[in-house]
Scaffold this motif. Structure first.
Motif, PDB file in Angstrom:
ATOM      1  N   GLN A 169      46.278 -20.960 -31.420  1.00 36.01           N
ATOM      2  CA  GLN A 169      44.722 -21.241 -31.427  1.00 36.01           C
ATOM      3  C   GLN A 169      43.849 -20.349 -32.311  1.00 36.01           C
ATOM      4  N   SER A 171      40.353 -19.803 -33.993  1.00 33.85           N
ATOM      5  CA  SER A 171      38.893 -20.483 -33.382  1.00 33.85           C
ATOM      6  C   SER A 171      37.921 -19.849 -34.234  1.00 33.85           C
ATOM      7  N   THR A 173      33.691 -19.182 -33.446  1.00 32.96           N
ATOM      8  CA  THR A 173      32.887 -19.016 -32.278  1.00 32.96           C
ATOM      9  C   THR A 173      31.591 -18.919 -32.614  1.00 32.96           C
ATOM     10  N   LYS A 187      32.822 -23.396 -29.490  1.00 27.21           N
ATOM     11  CA  LYS A 187      34.033 -22.538 -29.985  1.00 27.21           C
ATOM     12  C   LYS A 187      34.897 -23.871 -30.735  1.00 27.21           C
ATOM     13  N   SER A 189      38.397 -24.800 -32.721  1.00 26.83           N
ATOM     14  CA  SER A 189      39.712 -24.402 -32.823  1.00 26.83           C
ATOM     15  C   SER A 189      40.604 -25.400 -33.629  1.00 26.83           C
TER      16      SER A 189
END
Length: 468
Positions: A169, A171, A173, A187, A189
């Protein structure tokens, strides 16, 4: 045969439920900010501008087994002996096995703006969600087939189900304050699937001749996987190749009341993975398959493999284990109580936790009794050292079972401990570096000091709902 059945029934996963390091909620650690996307992790006049784990340990893992097989599993893992003589056979009694892990391989976070307390970050996680519902008879197969030949009622005794999914994952944010009390964050991803297999046997029957000469096995259900043999799994399988891509989104908000109550709500990991590389789907409709047990020319493993793994190549989409969290806390001097309610959205499972945190200067200790919706009661323990520019924490979600398992493993005896099997552990490190994020009156280089021109992302987003 036993090895193949072990792969099919114990590696196939499940509906999934997990404790999620709830004692870190509301701590403003880097883990808290990445998991609870509206949370901030920088402190004005004290913290430095950037934070990272620098590839240092930041992970959590949790496993549990519940059901009549608890002693048999304890004997298998602590003594290395598969002994199922205490298990009741013929009733199709179901046990539940859970396993999950969440590893932050790399993280970096930046304080961007003073006015709206803007923070943004990048992270790389490796996640595993797994859980299997399996019968006593499934476990007994690995011990002695002769025991099953004595069972009168064998319909449904191999009705197992579950799934296992692991993925990378990556990501981005972002969070900001909407005003002095309200904050939002999200967030986004990009996912890269690693391994997936799902098994759902809805109908089964098994008959073994009393003389052990042959076995009659019938199975009805479905099986999905992105590999057909464990020999296909190598180190390359765990690299993020994006051959099985996916997307997920988390979003949340927090609000602090005038009397100091902090409230937070999140929707986490709402997304999917498109499994399309090396995948297969098999609809199993095999009412009866005769397998000769005493004929050396018959490949028993291959005979069973043909039932489950002779499917069609097919692409499919699997949902991630999305969940919704609600958290509330208030600090009273050195004591900070907190409450968490968490529920999985697509799969079975959820938690209710009551967090008791005791704070002394930069040190904190937490005791967290927790009830899991899969009828598991746990008590977590956590220790934390935190300054504005450094954090170190460690703990367990399931203290009693973890200690019991460790003692039994050390003494190599299954007589140590009772109740559900389980073990868990998590820890993390975070370091901040760069310039100190001072208030504008104390610094000429304060990031975001001219935010009047940039504005607020969420204010601009919500402006579409305002009346002109």
């Amino acid at each position: 045969m036993k090895k193949l059945l072990l792969i099919l029934f114990l590696l196939s996963g499940c509906y999934f439920a997990k404790a999620q390091q709830y004692a870190l909620f509301g701590t403003r650690t880097m883990f808290d900010a990445f998991e609870n996307v509206s949370q901030k992790s920088f402190t004005l006049d004290s913290s430095r501008k950037f934070s990272s784990n620098f590839f240092l340990p930041n992970f959590g893992a949790n496993a549990a087994n519940v059901g009549a097989s608890e002693y048999a599993i304890r004997k298998l893992t602590q003594e290395g002996v598969n002994d199922t003589r205490r298990l009741t056979l013929g009733a199709g009694e179901v046990n539940h096995f859970f396993l999950n892990s969440n590893v932050y391989v790399a993280t970096v976070r930046m304080f961007k703006s003073y006015k709206y307390q803007k923070e943004m970050g990048l992270s790389w996680q490796v996640r595993v969600d797994s859980h299997i519902d399996y019968t006593n008879e499934t476990l007994a197969i690995f011990d002695n087939l002769d025991r099953l030949s004595q069972v009168q009622q064998t319909n449904g005794i191999l009705n197992n189900k579950g799934y296992q999914q692991s993925y990378h994952q990556f990501s981005f944010t972002y969070r900001e304050n909407y005003n002095k009390r309200l904050a939002f964050g999200f967030k986004a991803s990009l996912l890269s699937g690693i391994l997936y297999n799902k098994l759902n046997i809805v109908k089964s029957n098994l008959y073994i001749e009393p003389d052990g000469s042959q076995m009659l096995l019938g199975v009805n259900g479905t099986y999905q996987a992105n590999f057909t043999d464990t020999e296909e799994i190598s180190k390359r399988s765990f690299l993020p190749t994006f051959k099985n891509p996916g997307l997920s989104l988390s979003f949340g908000t927090n609000y602090t009341t005038k009397n100091g109550i902090f409230m937070m709500a999140n929707v986490k990991d709402l997304g999917f993975i498109w499994w399309r590389s090396g995948t297969q789907e098999n609809i199993i409709r095999d009412p009866a398959k005769v397998i000769i047990l005493n004929d050396q020319s018959v490949n028993i493993n291959q005979s069973i493999r043909d039932i489950f793994l002779t499917g069609q190549n097919g692409k499919f989409i699997a949902a991630t284990n999305a969940k919704i969290d609600i958290y509330a806390s208030k600090q009273y001097g050195f004591y900070k109580p907190g409450f968490v309610a968490s529920k999985n959205l697509f799969y079975k499972g959820g938690d209710i936790a009551f967090i008791n945190t005791f704070i002394y200067r930069n040190l904190a200790a937490s005791i967290t009794p927790l009830y899991n919706f899969n009828n598991i009661f746990m008590v977590g323990l956590q220790g934390k050292y935190q300054t504005p520019n450094f954090e170190l924490f460690g703990g367990v979600d399931n203290l009693i079972s973890s200690v019991s398992y460790a003692r039994g493993l050390y003494s190599t005896t299954a007589d140590r401990g009772s109740g559900p099997n389980g073990a868990s552990f998590y820890m993390g490190i975070g370091i901040k570096f760069g310039n100190i994020v001072n208030h504008p009156q104390f610094s000429d280089t304060m990031p975001g000091i001219n935010d009047q021109q940039e504005g607020s992302f969420f204010k601009n987003l919500f402006s579409v709902f305002r009346r002109k």
